[in-house]
Design a protein around this motif. Structure first.
Motif, PDB file in Angstrom:
ATOM      1  N   GLY A  85       1.787   3.148  -2.318  1.00 40.80           N
ATOM      2  CA  GLY A  85       1.214   4.220  -3.120  1.00 40.80           C
ATOM      3  C   GLY A  85       2.288   5.142  -3.641  1.00 40.80           C
ATOM      4  O   GLY A  85       3.220   4.748  -4.319  1.00 40.80           O
ATOM      5  N   ASP A 125       0.829  -1.200   0.000  1.00 46.36           N
ATOM      6  CA  ASP A 125       0.000   0.000   0.000  1.00 46.36           C
ATOM      7  C   ASP A 125       0.858   1.242   0.000  1.00 46.36           C
ATOM      8  O   ASP A 125       0.437   2.304   0.410  1.00 46.36           O
ATOM      9  N   ALA A 131      -0.233   8.538  -0.549  1.00 44.10           N
ATOM     10  CA  ALA A 131      -0.900   7.365  -1.129  1.00 44.10           C
ATOM     11  C   ALA A 131      -2.054   7.828  -2.003  1.00 44.10           C
ATOM     12  O   ALA A 131      -2.620   8.903  -1.787  1.00 44.10           O
ATOM     13  N   GLN A 181      -7.061   3.944  -2.963  1.00 45.87           N
ATOM     14  CA  GLN A 181      -6.535   2.760  -2.298  1.00 45.87           C
ATOM     15  C   GLN A 181      -7.546   2.113  -1.362  1.00 45.87           C
ATOM     16  O   GLN A 181      -7.493   0.918  -1.100  1.00 45.87           O
TER      17      GLN A 181
END
Length: 374
Positions: free
Chosen positions: A221, A219, A360, A364
């Motif tokens: 990002g 994650d 990020a 997401q």
């Protein structure tokens, strides 16, 4: 004729069939083969397939999300406990002041009662007869009536102070009960969050180091590198630094900060990049998600409430197509996560334990809404 005597001997049991020679060896071989086959089949039937890294990531993300929801409830209970404790302290101070007033009124009443007891042995007629000056007596009588009126006022004051003390003590008892309830709620949410985090840790422990790194960095990002005012202290950005940071953010994202306050909040968020996530933390060395957004907007002079589910109501709601720098973005159906918009479809947020404050994409997580603080 004599009856035949019944035999009491047990009938012979047939001998069990026994195998010898090649037949026995064949049977033994078949039995062993059958046992081995049965064991293998049994083992095959109960062995669970090892989860793939993708499956582990899905499960770990779920645990983290549930842990963060519990953490936000913990934050809310902590705020309630703090407010109850502050209120209880104020009530105790007020009770002490009212008790002092009650004691003072009681002392005054006692002085009047003592004086009345000393002078109460003679009737007014006798005191007039014994007085050397009737005018002096009448003057004293008038003053006595005045004192009697003051005494009645003191009695009324005592009663008033006593009622006040009782009311404050009753309120303090109720506030103490609320404090205990909030403290118990704190424990429940803390244990829930810690249990979810432990479950995620156990799942990650089943992976290889490489797989674990892949799952935990999945994650990332936009990465956690510094940008904007990353070189400044988290709380020490001055006005010009904040504006320059916002301008750099706008150049990347194609949007302008709507206000100087929004620019300062974004600057603060950039300065916090790389700092660790610690649930319940509000800075300056670590943050959880709502702790970061609260601190960012506090640096801009705006006071936000502590939790995600209260921050979403602190300002004006904006649509996803209207987002601009500094807006607060909320995620999941329970509004359990928040980040601060920095343009170009990205946010800065404190994701979870083990993942520092980072940039990020807002896609997401499932988007729940956005707010623009005043």
């Amino acid at each position: 004729m004599t009856a035949p005597v019944a035999s009491h001997r047990k009938p012979k049991r047939p001998r069990p069939y026994s195998l010898t020679g090649p037949t026995a060896r064949t049977a033994a071989t078949l039995a062993l083969a059958g046992a081995a086959t049965g064991t293998a089949l049994e083992g095959t039937g109960h062995a669970a397939p090892r989860p793939t890294p993708a499956q582990v990531k899905t499960e770990v993300d779920r645990y983290y999300q549930e842990a963060e929801a519990a953490a936000e409830r913990y934050n809310g209970a902590k705020e309630k406990a703090r407010a109850a404790e502050d209120s209880l302290d104020e009530l105790r101070d007020e009770a002490a002041r009212k008790t002092a007033g009650l004691n003072s009124a009681r002392n005054a009443l006692g002085s009047y009662a003592t004086a009345q007891y000393r002078d109460g042995g003679l009737s007014p007629e006798i005191r007039l007869a014994l007085s050397s000056s009737p005018d002096q007596y009448l003057d004293r009588a008038a003053r006595a009536d005045h004192m009697a009126g003051r005494q009645a006022a003191v009695v009324e004051r005592v009663e008033h102070e006593l009622r006040g003390v009782q009311q404050v003590r009753t309120a303090a008892d109720a506030q103490l009960a609320r404090l205990k309830d909030s403290q118990a709620e704190l424990g429940v949410h803390k244990r829930s969050a810690e249990g979810k985090l432990d479950a995620a840790k156990r799942l990650l422990g089943e992976l290889t180091a490489e797989q674990r790194a892949s799952v935990q960095d999945g994650d990332a990002g936009g990465g956690s590198g510094g940008g904007g005012a990353a070189g400044a202290g988290a709380g020490g950005t001055d006005r010009s630094t904040a504006v320059r940071a916002a301008d750099r953010s706008a150049a990347r994202g194609g949007v302008q900060a709507p206000t100087e306050r929004a620019a300062r909040a974004v600057s603060f968020a950039y300065a916090a990049l790389g700092k660790p996530y610690v649930w319940g933390a509000t800075g300056p060395s670590a943050y959880d998600c709502s702790g970061l957004t609260q601190a960012a907007w506090r640096a801009a002079g705006v006071s936000l409430p502590r939790t995600t589910y209260t921050q979403i109501n602190a300002g004006s709601r904006v649509g996803r197509s209207e987002l601009t720098l500094g807006d607060l973005l909320f995620f999941y159906s329970g509004v359990s996560h928040v980040g601060i918009y920095v343009g170009d479809g990205k946010m800065i947020h404190a994701p979870r334990p083990g993942a520092p404050v980072r940039v990020a994409p807002i896609d997401q997580m499932p988007f729940a809404g956005a707010t623009r603080p005043a």
